[in-house]
Design a protein around this motif. Structure first.
Motif, PDB file in Angstrom:
ATOM      1  N   TRP A  79      19.473   4.622  -4.649  1.00 22.67           N
ATOM      2  CA  TRP A  79      18.045   4.597  -4.360  1.00 22.67           C
ATOM      3  C   TRP A  79      17.688   5.583  -3.252  1.00 22.67           C
ATOM      4  CZ3 TRP A  79      15.631   3.514   0.251  1.00 22.67           C
ATOM      5  CH2 TRP A  79      14.243   3.461   0.196  1.00 22.67           C
ATOM      6  N   PHE A  80      18.467   5.603  -2.185  1.00 17.88           N
ATOM      7  CA  PHE A  80      18.149   6.424  -1.020  1.00 17.88           C
ATOM      8  C   PHE A  80      18.191   7.915  -1.349  1.00 17.88           C
ATOM      9  CE2 PHE A  80      19.142   8.282   3.218  1.00 17.88           C
ATOM     10  CZ  PHE A  80      17.980   7.888   3.856  1.00 17.88           C
ATOM     11  N   THR A  81      19.161   8.352  -2.139  1.00 15.06           N
ATOM     12  CA  THR A  81      19.206   9.774  -2.494  1.00 15.06           C
ATOM     13  C   THR A  81      18.000  10.141  -3.354  1.00 15.06           C
ATOM     14  OG1 THR A  81      20.679   9.283  -4.354  1.00 15.06           O
ATOM     15  CG2 THR A  81      21.704  10.054  -2.322  1.00 15.06           C
ATOM     16  N   SER A  82      17.595   9.262  -4.249  1.00  9.32           N
ATOM     17  CA  SER A  82      16.395   9.513  -5.055  1.00  9.32           C
ATOM     18  C   SER A  82      15.161   9.569  -4.155  1.00  9.32           C
ATOM     19  CB  SER A  82      16.239   8.420  -6.108  1.00  9.32           C
ATOM     20  OG  SER A  82      15.117   8.651  -6.902  1.00  9.32           O
ATOM     21  N   PHE A  83      15.076   8.654  -3.201  1.00  5.04           N
ATOM     22  CA  PHE A  83      13.963   8.606  -2.258  1.00  5.04           C
ATOM     23  C   PHE A  83      13.888   9.899  -1.444  1.00  5.04           C
ATOM     24  CE2 PHE A  83      12.456   7.417   2.023  1.00  5.04           C
ATOM     25  CZ  PHE A  83      11.179   6.951   1.708  1.00  5.04           C
ATOM     26  N   LEU A  84      15.024  10.334  -0.911  1.00  4.08           N
ATOM     27  CA  LEU A  84      15.035  11.565  -0.113  1.00  4.08           C
ATOM     28  C   LEU A  84      14.666  12.794  -0.935  1.00  4.08           C
ATOM     29  CD1 LEU A  84      18.146  11.223   2.224  1.00  4.08           C
ATOM     30  CD2 LEU A  84      15.732  10.993   2.808  1.00  4.08           C
ATOM     31  N   MET A  85      15.161  12.864  -2.171  1.00  2.00           N
ATOM     32  CA  MET A  85      14.846  14.014  -3.014  1.00  2.00           C
ATOM     33  C   MET A  85      13.357  14.096  -3.326  1.00  2.00           C
ATOM     34  SD  MET A  85      17.960  14.462  -5.670  1.00  2.00           S
ATOM     35  CE  MET A  85      19.026  13.060  -5.547  1.00  2.00           C
ATOM     36  N   GLY A  86      12.677  12.970  -3.280  1.00  2.00           N
ATOM     37  CA  GLY A  86      11.239  12.954  -3.526  1.00  2.00           C
ATOM     38  C   GLY A  86      10.439  13.681  -2.468  1.00  2.00           C
ATOM     39  N   PHE A  87      11.024  13.897  -1.287  1.00  2.75           N
ATOM     40  CA  PHE A  87      10.321  14.599  -0.223  1.00  2.75           C
ATOM     41  C   PHE A  87      10.487  16.122  -0.292  1.00  2.75           C
ATOM     42  CE2 PHE A  87      10.729  10.373   1.718  1.00  2.75           C
ATOM     43  CZ  PHE A  87       9.398  10.164   2.046  1.00  2.75           C
ATOM     44  N   VAL A  88      11.424  16.599  -1.087  1.00  8.58           N
ATOM     45  CA  VAL A  88      11.648  18.039  -1.233  1.00  8.58           C
ATOM     46  C   VAL A  88      10.838  18.515  -2.442  1.00  8.58           C
ATOM     47  CG1 VAL A  88      13.374  19.844  -1.603  1.00  8.58           C
ATOM     48  CG2 VAL A  88      13.954  17.819  -0.251  1.00  8.58           C
ATOM     49  N   PRO A  89       9.965  19.518  -2.243  1.00  8.44           N
ATOM     50  CA  PRO A  89       9.135  19.962  -3.363  1.00  8.44           C
ATOM     51  C   PRO A  89       9.969  20.267  -4.609  1.00  8.44           C
ATOM     52  CG  PRO A  89       8.441  21.038  -1.350  1.00  8.44           C
ATOM     53  CD  PRO A  89       9.701  20.271  -1.027  1.00  8.44           C
ATOM     54  N   PHE A  90       9.555  19.705  -5.715  1.00 12.03           N
ATOM     55  CA  PHE A  90      10.140  19.863  -7.048  1.00 12.03           C
ATOM     56  C   PHE A  90      11.517  19.222  -7.217  1.00 12.03           C
ATOM     57  CE2 PHE A  90       7.269  23.520  -6.542  1.00 12.03           C
ATOM     58  CZ  PHE A  90       6.348  23.183  -7.508  1.00 12.03           C
ATOM     59  N   LEU A  91      12.234  18.915  -6.142  1.00 18.20           N
ATOM     60  CA  LEU A  91      13.561  18.319  -6.293  1.00 18.20           C
ATOM     61  C   LEU A  91      13.471  16.910  -6.871  1.00 18.20           C
ATOM     62  CD1 LEU A  91      16.582  18.637  -6.025  1.00 18.20           C
ATOM     63  CD2 LEU A  91      16.400  17.855  -3.649  1.00 18.20           C
ATOM     64  N   GLY A  92      12.451  16.147  -6.497  1.00 13.27           N
ATOM     65  CA  GLY A  92      12.277  14.818  -7.062  1.00 13.27           C
ATOM     66  C   GLY A  92      12.087  14.876  -8.572  1.00 13.27           C
ATOM     67  N   LEU A  93      11.321  15.860  -9.039  1.00 14.67           N
ATOM     68  CA  LEU A  93      11.113  16.033 -10.474  1.00 14.67           C
ATOM     69  C   LEU A  93      12.396  16.501 -11.156  1.00 14.67           C
ATOM     70  CD1 LEU A  93       9.178  16.049 -12.884  1.00 14.67           C
ATOM     71  CD2 LEU A  93       8.575  18.406 -12.262  1.00 14.67           C
ATOM     72  N   VAL A  94      13.087  17.458 -10.550  1.00 13.41           N
ATOM     73  CA  VAL A  94      14.355  17.940 -11.111  1.00 13.41           C
ATOM     74  C   VAL A  94      15.362  16.794 -11.180  1.00 13.41           C
ATOM     75  CG1 VAL A  94      16.334  19.464 -10.680  1.00 13.41           C
ATOM     76  CG2 VAL A  94      14.006  20.330 -10.419  1.00 13.41           C
ATOM     77  N   ASN A  95      15.396  15.952 -10.154  1.00 10.86           N
ATOM     78  CA  ASN A  95      16.301  14.803 -10.137  1.00 10.86           C
ATOM     79  C   ASN A  95      16.078  13.916 -11.356  1.00 10.86           C
ATOM     80  OD1 ASN A  95      17.949  12.576  -9.328  1.00 10.86           O
ATOM     81  ND2 ASN A  95      16.187  11.673  -8.315  1.00 10.86           N
TER      82      ASN A  95
END
Length: 181
Positions: free
Chosen positions: A135-151
Motif C-alpha cells: 500500500w505504501f509504495t502505491s501511495f508514494l508513487m501517487g505523489f510523483v507525476p504520472f508514476l501513479g498512473l504508470v504503477n
C-alpha cells in the motif's frame, strides 16, 4: 592454418561452448497464468475500494460535524472531536487496504470482483508488513507525476505475473480468489 581450415579444438574464437551436463533450469516460482487476476476485474476492484474509502471518510467526517454542532458551546469537546475525527480519517486511509489484505487477502472491492492478493513465492496471504509495504509504495508513487498512473497500468504489459510496481515492491501478485470447497 589456411583460410578454409577450422580452428584447432583448443581455441574457441568466441564460439559458444556447451557445458556438459547442461545447467538445470530453475523452476518458475509463482502462479500459473490461469490463476492470475483479470486486469478489468483489478481495475473494478480498485474503483470499488475508492468508493468504500470515500464512504468511510464521509461517515467519519459526518460524525465529527454532528458532534461538533451538538457541542457548540464547549470548545474543549469541539477540539477533542476534531482530533478524533482527523485520527479516524487517518486510520481509514492508512489501514483499510493493508489491514484487510493482511487479515483476509482481499479488500471489499477485491472480494466483490473475485480477487485476492497473495505472496508471489507461495500463494499465502501477505504479512502485515508486506501488505503495508504494498500500500505504501502505491501511495508514494501517487505523489510523483504520472508514476501513479504508470504503477496501475504496469500490469498490462508485465510478464509473466501481470504485477503492478507496488506488487513487485511487496513480492505480491493478484490472483483469482480460491473458492470454498
Amino acid at each position: 592454418m589456411s583460410m578454409h581450415q577450422s580452428p584447432p579444438p583448443h581455441q574457441s574464437y568466441g564460439y559458444w561452448q556447451p557445458t556438459y551436463p547442461p545447467p538445470a533450469v530453475p523452476p518458475v516460482v509463482g502462479p500459473p497464468p490461469e490463476a492470475l487476476g483479470n486486469q478489468g476485474a483489478r481495475l473494478a476492484a480498485r474503483f470499488l475500494d475508492a468508493v468504500f474509502i470515500v464512504l468511510a471518510l464521509l461517515l467519519v467526517a459526518g460524525l465529527v460535524i454532528l458532534i461538533q454542532n451538538l457541542t457548540v458551546d464547549n470548545e474543549l469537546i469541539g477540539m477533542v472531536t476534531g482530533v478524533v475525527g482527523y485520527a479516524g480519517i487517518g486510520l481509514v486511509l492508512l489501514c483499510y487496504e493493508p489491514v484487510m489484505l493482511w487479515r483476509s487477502g482481499a479488500t471489499f472491492g477485491k472480494r466483490i470482483c473475485g480477487l485476492r492478493v497473495a505472496r508471489l513465492d507461495d500463494g499465502q496471504d501477505l504479512s502485515f508488513g508486506g501488505a503495508w509495504l504494498r500500500w505504501f509504495t502505491s501511495f508514494l508513487m501517487g505523489f510523483v507525476p504520472f508514476l501513479g498512473l504508470v504503477n496501475v497500468l504496469w500490469c498490462l504489459w508485465d510478464k509473466p505475473f501481470q504485477q503492478c510496481l507496488h506488487d513487485k515492491a511487496a513480492n505480491s501478485v493478484v490472483v483469482v480468489a480460491r473458492s470454498a470447497p
